[in-house]
Design a protein around this motif. Structure first.
Motif, PDB file in Angstrom:
ATOM      1  N   ILE A  94       0.839  -1.203   0.000  1.00 13.87           N
ATOM      2  CA  ILE A  94       0.000   0.000   0.000  1.00 13.87           C
ATOM      3  C   ILE A  94       0.872   1.250   0.000  1.00 13.87           C
ATOM      4  O   ILE A  94       0.613   2.215  -0.731  1.00 13.87           O
ATOM      5  CB  ILE A  94      -0.942  -0.005   1.218  1.00 13.87           C
ATOM      6  N   ILE A 147      -4.555   9.257   0.133  1.00 20.26           N
ATOM      7  CA  ILE A 147      -5.440   8.140   0.486  1.00 20.26           C
ATOM      8  C   ILE A 147      -4.615   6.897   0.812  1.00 20.26           C
ATOM      9  O   ILE A 147      -4.902   6.162   1.770  1.00 20.26           O
ATOM     10  CB  ILE A 147      -6.420   7.840  -0.665  1.00 20.26           C
ATOM     11  N   ALA A 148      -3.565   6.652   0.024  1.00 20.06           N
ATOM     12  CA  ALA A 148      -2.711   5.484   0.257  1.00 20.06           C
ATOM     13  C   ALA A 148      -1.980   5.589   1.590  1.00 20.06           C
ATOM     14  O   ALA A 148      -1.833   4.586   2.308  1.00 20.06           O
ATOM     15  CB  ALA A 148      -1.711   5.334  -0.886  1.00 20.06           C
ATOM     16  N   ILE A 164      -3.017   7.125   4.247  1.00 22.06           N
ATOM     17  CA  ILE A 164      -4.017   6.846   5.283  1.00 22.06           C
ATOM     18  C   ILE A 164      -4.282   5.341   5.352  1.00 22.06           C
ATOM     19  O   ILE A 164      -4.352   4.749   6.435  1.00 22.06           O
ATOM     20  CB  ILE A 164      -5.311   7.624   5.002  1.00 22.06           C
ATOM     21  N   GLY A 165      -4.409   4.711   4.185  1.00 19.17           N
ATOM     22  CA  GLY A 165      -4.616   3.269   4.147  1.00 19.17           C
ATOM     23  C   GLY A 165      -3.456   2.502   4.753  1.00 19.17           C
ATOM     24  O   GLY A 165      -3.658   1.507   5.463  1.00 19.17           O
ATOM     25  N   PHE A 166      -2.240   2.968   4.498  1.00 17.92           N
ATOM     26  CA  PHE A 166      -1.063   2.336   5.095  1.00 17.92           C
ATOM     27  C   PHE A 166      -1.125   2.415   6.614  1.00 17.92           C
ATOM     28  O   PHE A 166      -0.835   1.434   7.312  1.00 17.92           O
ATOM     29  CB  PHE A 166       0.205   3.024   4.585  1.00 17.92           C
ATOM     30  N   ILE A 225      -3.742   2.587   8.483  1.00 18.31           N
ATOM     31  CA  ILE A 225      -4.787   1.691   8.987  1.00 18.31           C
ATOM     32  C   ILE A 225      -4.298   0.243   8.993  1.00 18.31           C
ATOM     33  O   ILE A 225      -4.415  -0.472   9.995  1.00 18.31           O
ATOM     34  CB  ILE A 225      -6.063   1.827   8.138  1.00 18.31           C
ATOM     35  N   VAL A 226      -3.738  -0.203   7.865  1.00 11.80           N
ATOM     36  CA  VAL A 226      -3.300  -1.597   7.744  1.00 11.80           C
ATOM     37  C   VAL A 226      -2.124  -1.888   8.671  1.00 11.80           C
ATOM     38  O   VAL A 226      -2.019  -2.984   9.234  1.00 11.80           O
ATOM     39  CB  VAL A 226      -2.931  -1.902   6.278  1.00 11.80           C
TER      40      VAL A 226
END
Length: 241
Positions: free
Chosen positions: A120, A174-175, A177-179, A181-182
């Protein structure tokens, strides 16, 4: 950690030297890069290219077996970017991909395996680098068009190029933020996304002054240096606090 940093430095050095070597004549004709060849002769560049590449493979071999096996692949990817401007308008995305493999490589260096978080983050790096390279490439619009070199700037024009760069940097945010989270990062990390978003907005506002090289350089160098520093600080602070 030191071996991973050594790999990063030698790979980056090799990539820049390869780009200098294969674009030697083109750089001499480009007003922006015309003085680069004065710093070293072409044989000297080739010598340092071979040395830095060999050192990269050596350091990778001392990390783990997987990094050693993949080290020639990594060199091939980062070298290939320098050739893409001769046959595809997507050259900016190849540069993004060349740098996007860095977080995956660092993850492999530390863990010996590939997992979702670095993938990600790699996507975010691809979007980030492709976006700021589009901004930087606007300086060479006239030269690239005259020389028949490929880029989205030549294909689509300046205004459309900057809109694409904006979209890529939105995807980058967005990526990131996704990183977070994951990778189960906390509030400190996500707070760091705020100054990153503000800096990206500033970067694109600065890039609008297409006839002002100083503005483009601010957008390219200052803004992106700040973004990378804030990201590093946010990750480290979140892990420590």
């Amino acid at each position: 950690m030191l071996l991973a940093l050594a790999c990063m430095v030698t790979a980056r050095t090799a990539a820049m030297l390869f780009n200098r070597f294969v674009d030697w004549e083109i750089d001499q004709r480009n007003p922006r890069t015309a003085t680069r060849h004065l710093l070293a002769t072409r044989p000297v560049v080739l010598t340092w290219l071979v040395l830095s590449s060999a050192l990269f493979v050596f350091f990778a071999a001392n990390l783990n077996r997987l990094t050693f096996v993949l080290s020639p692949v990594a060199l091939g990817i980062i070298f290939f970017y320098s050739l893409t401007k001769h046959f595809t308008d997507a050259t900016h995305f190849f540069l993004g991909f060349a740098l996007g493999i860095a977080p995956v490589a660092a993850w492999i260096a530390q863990t010996g395996r590939v997992q979702l978080p670095p993938l990600i983050l790699a996507f975010g790096v691809v979007c980030w680098v492709s976006g700021f390279d589009l901004i930087y490439a606007t300086q060479d619009y006239d030269f690239d068009r005259r020389e028949g070199l490929h880029s989205l700037v030549v294909r689509l024009g300046l205004a459309a190029t900057l809109r694409i760069a904006q979209g890529l940097h939105f995807l980058m945010l967005i990526a990131l933020i996704g990183f977070g989270i994951v990778a189960t990062l906390g509030a400190v990390y996500f707070a760091g996304m705020i100054p990153i978003a503000v800096t990206l907005i500033y970067e694109h506002r600065s890039a609008r002054a297409l006839d002002d090289v100083a503005s483009i350089n601010r957008a390219f160098f200052n803004s992106n240096a700040f973004v990378s520093a804030v990201f590093l600080a946010a990750v480290c602070a979140d892990r420590i606090l």
